[in-house]
Design an enzyme around this catalytic site. Structure first.
Site, mmCIF file in Angstrom:
data_model
loop_
_atom_site.group_PDB
_atom_site.id
_atom_site.type_symbol
_atom_site.label_atom_id
_atom_site.label_comp_id
_atom_site.label_asym_id
_atom_site.label_seq_id
_atom_site.Cartn_x
_atom_site.Cartn_y
_atom_site.Cartn_z
ATOM 1 C CD GLU A 79 -1.508 2.381 1.622
ATOM 2 O OE1 GLU A 79 -1.840 3.313 0.839
ATOM 3 O OE2 GLU A 79 -0.950 2.662 2.476
ATOM 4 C CD GLU A 88 3.894 7.299 1.139
ATOM 5 O OE1 GLU A 88 4.396 5.843 1.232
ATOM 6 O OE2 GLU A 88 2.925 7.688 1.548
#
Length: 95
Positions: A79, A88
């Site tokens: 995730e 990210e």
């Protein structure tokens, strides 16, 4: 019976990994490159009694007999998305 080996990319606190082990996975390699979060995952896994089924990896993963992983995982759990959708480093991580 095939032993399920999990690779959890961006493990965070290790929640998805612990859920996978609870559901029957044999072992989990949990990768978290952000050191404070990797430390938190290590504590969380230990407190919840999953230490025997886990390895927290805080570096680039190597798969070889003397590497971080001795064999390839057969299930990916991840995730990586944040509020920016592809923040990210999600795209390079998936590649």
């Amino acid at each position: 019976m095939v032993r399920v080996i999990i690779l959890d990319f961006g493990t965070g606190t290790g929640l998805l990994s612990m859920m996978a082990v609870t559901a029957g996975a044999g072992y989990c390699h949990a990768v978290e490159v952000f050191k404070p979060m990797a430390d938190a995952a290590l504590r969380t896994v230990k407190i919840n009694g999953f230490s025997d089924n886990f390895k927290i990896i805080n570096t680039q993963v190597t798969v070889r007999p003397n590497g971080d992983m001795q064999t390839r995982a057969n299930v990916l759990v991840t995730e990586l998305f944040d509020t920016e959708l592809i923040g990210e480093g999600a795209l390079p991580s998936y590649e």
